[in-house]
Design a protein around this motif. Structure first.
Motif: not given
Length: 503
Positions: A147-162
């Motif tokens: 979901d969008a919220t989880t994606k945003e939280e992950i992006k805060r840590v990993f940036g554009d990396k998978k």
């Protein structure tokens, strides 16, 4: 024919043949990936709710909604709870009344956990040369739909990396290799912007067509977390795990093989606290499981070296245990049936039938005198050592013993030994208590108890080492050959007087 003409003919043939080969590989992959083996207990709690497969010539996409049955693995599905249910008739008004009039102060029974659903997308490249990875039936890139919220939280840590990459390469002959990796990141996290240095990780699992044989290799350089103000830090050193496993039985959970895992170091520190933290080096875990004549032996060894607490060296810790002579076919069938028990919870007759079968498995397991051993439990410091060992087993169990379960207690035999150096007691107290008054209180309490046990003969002293031998046989616990707890002493004169009064 000119060489140029031959070359053009070869190229043309390949141009026609490769798409055909790729299409055929894609067809075979679709058949394999779309089927589910419901009989395999490894996947008994998973169900495909919805699935679409879009196949092309060179690549395909599979989208699946998978349901994971948590209730099937929860304590609510235990044999005891199901036995209770089997004793109730939902059509009987009295049972309904009893349920309604249940004591409101009694704890509520756990609610049935709802299954969890998640979505998975597989992007498949067809063979014979999927994504320039050599000869293979196909390559699968797997992603979870978030979901969008989880994606945003992950992006805060990993940036554009998978944050995680999952790749599976399938062989034409069956089986393949699964690779799961997470990239290294050096960033800040949380409201306080603590520093995180995650050094990445990679797990590789080789498997055969029936998931019968596995070989795995995990490696990570570790991670460091440093609080924004620098007072608190967590450090984990290099992580490694290697091993192999082979299914003991085609339809079961039991695997044979050997594995070894290690963490080079681990530490936590807080410069602002009275208790400054701890550190450990060379954490290791080794396991081996073998089978001979349907009897399984399994052993595990766990160790930690150079343990330090609050700047005080504690020593080295070891915990080793083993299981011997476990009857594999009976244990395996018992585990398999327990994994599918949820489907029979509303069928009392089937439940009673299964319980009788479990009883037979138990008889067969205990008939081979299985043994559980604590091979080594020790803490070795600079001035001494604490160590313990023991074993527990049933001896000469017969089928008739199960008719009166209390008789099984008389078939239990257990022996053990424990020893402790005086100096080790002082080291442990110094390492865990920072307050001098607390240290003094703990010492006085401990030695007062030990002195009492020495007088009763339950503890023996050899110089500065305390020891005891413990055994259980014929329903009696003995410590250094003396009954425990101690039987009250009877005054002969008082006993005679009491007898005269009764007359």
């Amino acid at each position: 024919m000119k060489k140029s003409s031959i070359a053009l003919a070869v190229v043309a043939a390949l141009a026609v043949a490769y798409p055909a080969a790729s299409w055929m590989s894609g067809k075979r992959l679709e058949t394999k990936l779309s089927q589910t083996d419901k009989k395999d207990v490894l996947f008994a709690n998973f169900k495909i709710v919805k699935q679409t497969y879009t196949r092309g010539i060179f690549s395909s996409k599979q989208e699946s909604t998978i349901e994971f049955d948590i209730a099937g693995m929860s304590p609510a599905a235990s044999p005891m709870s199901l036995q209770d249910q089997a004793g109730q008739d939902p059509q009987n008004p009295q049972d309904a009344t009893d349920a309604a009039d249940a004591d409101p102060h009694q704890p509520e029974m756990p609610k049935i956990l709802k299954p969890v659903q998640f979505q998975v997308v597989n992007t498949i490249q067809h063979g014979p040369v999927p994504g320039i990875l050599g000869i293979a039936a196909g390559k699968i890139e797997t992603e979870f739909v978030l979901d969008a919220t989880t994606k945003e939280e992950i992006k805060r840590v990993f940036g554009d990396k998978k944050f995680i990459e999952i790749r599976t390469v399938l062989n034409y002959g069956g089986g393949g290799k699964l690779t799961i990796s997470s990239p290294a990141v050096n960033t800040t996290v949380g409201m306080n912007q603590d520093k995180l240095d995650w050094k990445g990780a990679k797990l590789e699992i080789d498997f055969d067509a029936a998931y019968k044989k596995l070989k795995f290799d995990l490696h990570s350089p570790g991670l460091d977390v440093l609080a924004a103000k620098g007072a608190t830090s967590v450090k984990v050193g290099e992580i490694k795990m290697q091993g192999d496993a082979e299914r003991a039985y085609p339809d079961g959970f039991l695997y044979l093989g050997a594995s070894k895992a290690s963490i080079a170091s681990m530490s936590f520190s807080n410069a602002q606290a009275a208790n400054k933290g701890f550190s450990v080096k060379e954490i290791s875990l080794e396991s081996t499981t073998t089978s001979k004549n349907d009897l399984i032996d399994s052993a595990l060894k766990f160790g930690m070296a150079n343990i330090t607490m609050n700047d005080t060296p504690i020593g080295n810790f070891h915990y080793d245990y083993s299981l011997k002579r476990l009857h594999g076919p009976s244990a395996n069938q018992l585990f398999v049936e327990l994994s599918t028990i949820d489907q029979y919870k509303n069928n009392p007759e089937k439940m009673l039938e299964m319980q009788q079968k479990w009883k037979q498995y138990g008889i067969e397991i205990l008939k081979h005198n299985p043994e559980i051993s604590l091979d080594r439990l020790s803490l070795t410091g600079k001035s001494g050592e604490f160590k313990a060992s023991g074993k527990f087993q049933f001896k000469d169990v017969a089928a008739v013993d199960f008719e009166t379960p209390i008789l099984l207690l008389s078939k239990i035999e257990s022996v053990g030994e424990v020893s402790l150096a005086d100096a080790m007691i002082d080291e442990l107290i110094d390492g865990t208590q920072t307050d001098p008054d607390a240290r003094g209180m703990m010492r006085s309490q401990f030695y007062a108890q030990i002195e009492g046990f020495e007088k009763q003969g339950y503890v023996k002293r050899d110089g500065k080492v305390l020891s005891s031998k413990v055994s259980w046989k014929n329903g009696q616990l003995l410590v250094n050959g003396k009954a425990f707890p101690p039987k009250p002493e009877i005054d002969p004169a008082a006993a005679e007087a009491a007898a005269m009064e009764m007359k």
